[in-house]
Scaffold this motif. Structure first.
Motif, PDB file in Angstrom:
ATOM      1  N   THR A 116     -21.741  -9.451  -2.255  1.00  0.00           N
ATOM      2  CA  THR A 116     -21.996 -10.848  -1.891  1.00  0.00           C
ATOM      3  C   THR A 116     -20.846 -11.394  -1.040  1.00  0.00           C
ATOM      4  O   THR A 116     -21.069 -12.123  -0.064  1.00  0.00           O
ATOM      5  N   ALA A 117     -19.628 -11.023  -1.405  1.00  0.00           N
ATOM      6  CA  ALA A 117     -18.463 -11.437  -0.605  1.00  0.00           C
ATOM      7  C   ALA A 117     -18.569 -10.866   0.806  1.00  0.00           C
ATOM      8  O   ALA A 117     -18.315 -11.573   1.794  1.00  0.00           O
ATOM      9  N   LEU A 118     -18.968  -9.597   0.909  1.00  0.00           N
ATOM     10  CA  LEU A 118     -19.110  -8.980   2.242  1.00  0.00           C
ATOM     11  C   LEU A 118     -20.180  -9.690   3.069  1.00  0.00           C
ATOM     12  O   LEU A 118     -20.005  -9.930   4.265  1.00  0.00           O
ATOM     13  N   HIS A 149      -3.033 -17.583  15.199  1.00  0.00           N
ATOM     14  CA  HIS A 149      -3.278 -16.143  15.285  1.00  0.00           C
ATOM     15  C   HIS A 149      -2.634 -15.344  14.159  1.00  0.00           C
ATOM     16  O   HIS A 149      -2.344 -14.163  14.296  1.00  0.00           O
ATOM     17  N   GLU A 150      -2.337 -16.038  13.053  1.00  0.00           N
ATOM     18  CA  GLU A 150      -1.819 -15.351  11.855  1.00  0.00           C
ATOM     19  C   GLU A 150      -2.976 -15.177  10.889  1.00  0.00           C
ATOM     20  O   GLU A 150      -3.902 -15.993  10.868  1.00  0.00           O
ATOM     21  N   ARG A 151      -2.894 -14.165  10.053  1.00  0.00           N
ATOM     22  CA  ARG A 151      -3.941 -13.961   9.051  1.00  0.00           C
ATOM     23  C   ARG A 151      -3.925 -15.062   8.000  1.00  0.00           C
ATOM     24  O   ARG A 151      -2.858 -15.430   7.504  1.00  0.00           O
ATOM     25  N   SER A 152      -5.082 -15.558   7.625  1.00  0.00           N
ATOM     26  CA  SER A 152      -5.169 -16.457   6.470  1.00  0.00           C
ATOM     27  C   SER A 152      -5.475 -15.628   5.236  1.00  0.00           C
ATOM     28  O   SER A 152      -6.058 -14.541   5.343  1.00  0.00           O
ATOM     29  N   ALA A 153      -5.104 -16.151   4.066  1.00  0.00           N
ATOM     30  CA  ALA A 153      -5.209 -15.347   2.847  1.00  0.00           C
ATOM     31  C   ALA A 153      -6.618 -15.397   2.247  1.00  0.00           C
ATOM     32  O   ALA A 153      -7.413 -16.289   2.550  1.00  0.00           O
ATOM     33  N   ARG A 211     -11.558  -7.118   6.349  1.00  0.00           N
ATOM     34  CA  ARG A 211     -10.541  -7.435   7.359  1.00  0.00           C
ATOM     35  C   ARG A 211     -10.101  -6.162   8.094  1.00  0.00           C
ATOM     36  O   ARG A 211      -9.986  -6.137   9.314  1.00  0.00           O
ATOM     37  N   ALA A 212      -9.871  -5.090   7.319  1.00  0.00           N
ATOM     38  CA  ALA A 212      -9.419  -3.831   7.937  1.00  0.00           C
ATOM     39  C   ALA A 212     -10.470  -3.298   8.909  1.00  0.00           C
ATOM     40  O   ALA A 212     -10.142  -2.752   9.960  1.00  0.00           O
ATOM     41  N   ALA A 213     -11.756  -3.486   8.561  1.00  0.00           N
ATOM     42  CA  ALA A 213     -12.822  -2.938   9.405  1.00  0.00           C
ATOM     43  C   ALA A 213     -13.083  -3.784  10.647  1.00  0.00           C
ATOM     44  O   ALA A 213     -13.507  -3.252  11.676  1.00  0.00           O
ATOM     45  N   THR A 214     -12.826  -5.084  10.550  1.00  0.00           N
ATOM     46  CA  THR A 214     -13.230  -5.977  11.654  1.00  0.00           C
ATOM     47  C   THR A 214     -12.050  -6.595  12.409  1.00  0.00           C
ATOM     48  O   THR A 214     -12.232  -7.099  13.515  1.00  0.00           O
ATOM     49  N   LYS A 225     -10.933  -6.839  -3.065  1.00  0.00           N
ATOM     50  CA  LYS A 225     -10.916  -5.502  -2.442  1.00  0.00           C
ATOM     51  C   LYS A 225     -11.879  -5.473  -1.254  1.00  0.00           C
ATOM     52  O   LYS A 225     -11.573  -4.946  -0.193  1.00  0.00           O
ATOM     53  N   ALA A 226     -13.061  -6.050  -1.471  1.00  0.00           N
ATOM     54  CA  ALA A 226     -14.078  -6.060  -0.414  1.00  0.00           C
ATOM     55  C   ALA A 226     -13.590  -6.885   0.777  1.00  0.00           C
ATOM     56  O   ALA A 226     -13.775  -6.494   1.932  1.00  0.00           O
TER      57      ALA A 226
END
Ligand code: SUD
Ligand code: ADP
Length: 304
Positions: free
Chosen positions: A114-116, A52-56, A82-85, A76-77
Motif C-alpha cells: 500500500t505504501a508503494l 534538492h535534498e531528500r525528505s525523510a 527511493r532507491a529504485a526511482t 523498508k518499502a
C-alpha cells in the motif's frame, strides 16, 4: 501537499501448496490468495523535497506492538522505492492497525504494498506495473499480491502473481467468511523451518497443486455446484496443528456443529470459515470465544 488515505487489506490463502525448497533458501509455492474487504488504513502525507535534498520517511502507528523503525515493512518499502526511482520527496505515514500480527493474514506485506502504491501515485515519474511488482517482491515474498485488488494465483516464492481468470474470480468475490485467531501468533520463519525439518515429507508436489487448481477452475463456472471446499488446502497446517491442537479442534467443531468449510491462512495462526447466507453468525462467534476465550480475535468479512 497531497494526503492519500488508503485501505490496506488482509489476505487469506484459500489454497497454499509449498512445493519445495529452492537454492536461495526460499520455498516455491502455488497459492490462491484473496484480499479481504477488511484490514488496516494507511494515511500518507507527502513531504516535498527541499532544496534538492531528500525528505525523510516517518511512521506512526496506533498499535504499540508494531515496530515504527526501519524494521517496519512500510519504511523498508519506502526506502526501496527511493532507491529504485531516485525520488527525493518524503512522506509521513500514519498506520491504523487492525490486522493481527503473526496471523498469516499478510498485514505487514499489505502495508508495504500500500505504501508503494501511494508513493507511486505521488512520484513525478512513477514505475510501471512490472517494475512496481518487482520492487514489491524484493520487500517481501507476499507483497506483490497486494498490488492486485482481487483473487490471484501466486507462484515462485510468491513473486509470480496473476489474477484468477474472471469466471473463477467471480466465484470468490463477495463470499462471506469469518476470520478467527487465538491469542497466540505463529512466525512465518518457524512454519517454513518445520517444513525444512520434515523434508521432503511435508512438501506437496507442484503437479498435485496445479491439478487441484485446474480441477477447481474447471468446475468454478458451474453455478449448480459450490466446489469451494475442494480448493481449500494448506500443507503448513500439519506443523501448526501438531503444536497447537486448539486449531484443528476448532475447525473440526465448526464442521461438526455448523457444517462449515474451514481452513488455516498461510502460516497461521488465523483460520477462516466460509459463511453461507443463512449461517448463525452470532452462535458461531460465541462458539469460537467459548473455546478460545475473550482474547480470541474474530471478524466477519468477505473476499474482495
Ligand atoms: C506463508 C505465506 C503464504 O502466503 O504467508 P504468511 O503466513 O507469512 O502470511 C508467505 O509465503 C510468507 O511470505 P512473507 O511473509 O512475505 O515472507 P518473507 O518475509 O519473504 O520471508 C519470511 C520467512 O519465510 C521464508 N520464506 C518465505 C516465503 C517463501 N516463499 N519461502 C520461504 O522460505 C523466508 O526464508 C523467511 O525466513
Ligand atoms: N507494517 C507492519 N505491520 C505488521 N507487522 C510488521 C509490519 N512491518 C514489519 N512487521 C513485522 O513483520 C512480522 C510479521 O508480521 P505480519 O505481516 O503481520 O504477519 P504474517 O507474516 O503472519 O502475515 C512481525 O514480526 C512484525 O513485527
Amino acid at each position: 501537499m497531497r494526503t492519500l488515505t488508503l485501505q490496506s487489506p488482509a489476505k487469506i490463502n484459500l489454497m497454499l501448496a509449498i512445493t519445495g525448497r529452492r537454492a536461495d533458501g526460499f520455498h516455491d509455492l502455488v497459492s490462491v490468495v484473496a484480499p479481504l474487504a477488511w484490514g488496516d488504513t494507511l494515511v500518507v502525507e507527502e513531504v516535498a523535497a527541499a532544496n534538492h535534498e531528500r525528505s525523510a520517511f516517518t511512521l506512526t502507528c496506533d498499535d504499540p506492538g508494531v515496530p515504527i523503525d526501519q524494521a517496519n515493512l512500510i519504511l523498508k518499502a519506502a526506502e526501496a522505492f527511493r532507491a529504485a526511482t531516485g525520488w527525493l520527496g518524503g512522506a509521513r505515514f500514519a498506520l491504523t492497525k487492525r490486522i493481527p500480527v503473526g496471523a498469516g493474514l499478510g498485514g505487514g506485506s499489505s502495508n508495504a504494498a500500500t505504501a508503494l502504491r501511494a508513493l507511486n501515485t505521488l512520484a513525478a515519474t512513477p514505475l510501471d506495473a512490472v517494475e512496481l511488482a518487482r520492487l514489491a517482491a524484493s520487500v517481501g515474498s507476499d507483497c506483490a499480491l497486494f498490488l492486485h485488488d482481487g483473487p490471484v494465483v501466486m507462484r515462485g516464492r510468491g513473486d509470480r502473481v496473476e489474477p484468477l481468470p474472471e469466471r473463477a474470480a467471480a466465484r470468490l468475490r463477495g463470499r462471506g467468511l469469518l476470520v478467527f485467531k487465538p491469542a497466540f501468533a505463529i512466525s512465518t520463519a518457524w512454519a517454513y523451518g518445520r517444513l525444512v525439518a520434515a523434508a521432503p515429507g511435508g512438501y506437496a508436489t507442484a503437479t498435485a497443486a496445479e491439478e487441484r487448481l485446474a480441477r477447481w477452475m474447471d468446475v468454478a463456472g458451474d453455478r449448480s455446484r459450490d466446489p469451494i471446499a475442494e480448493l481449500v488446502f494448506n500443507n503448513m497446517e500439519s506443523a501448526a496443528f501438531a503444536k497447537f491442537p486448539a486449531l484443528p479442534l476448532m475447525l473440526e467443531r465448526l464442521l461438526r456443529e455448523f457444517g462449515l468449510a474451514t481452513g488455516m491462512s498461510g502460516s497461521g495462526s488465523a483460520c477462516f470459515a466460509f459463511l453461507p447466507d443463512d449461517a448463525p453468525v452470532a452462535e458461531i462467534c460465541a462458539a469460537v470465544r467459548r473455546a478460545w476465550g475473550e482474547s480470541a480475535f474474530v471478524i466477519q468479512t468477505h473476499l474482495q
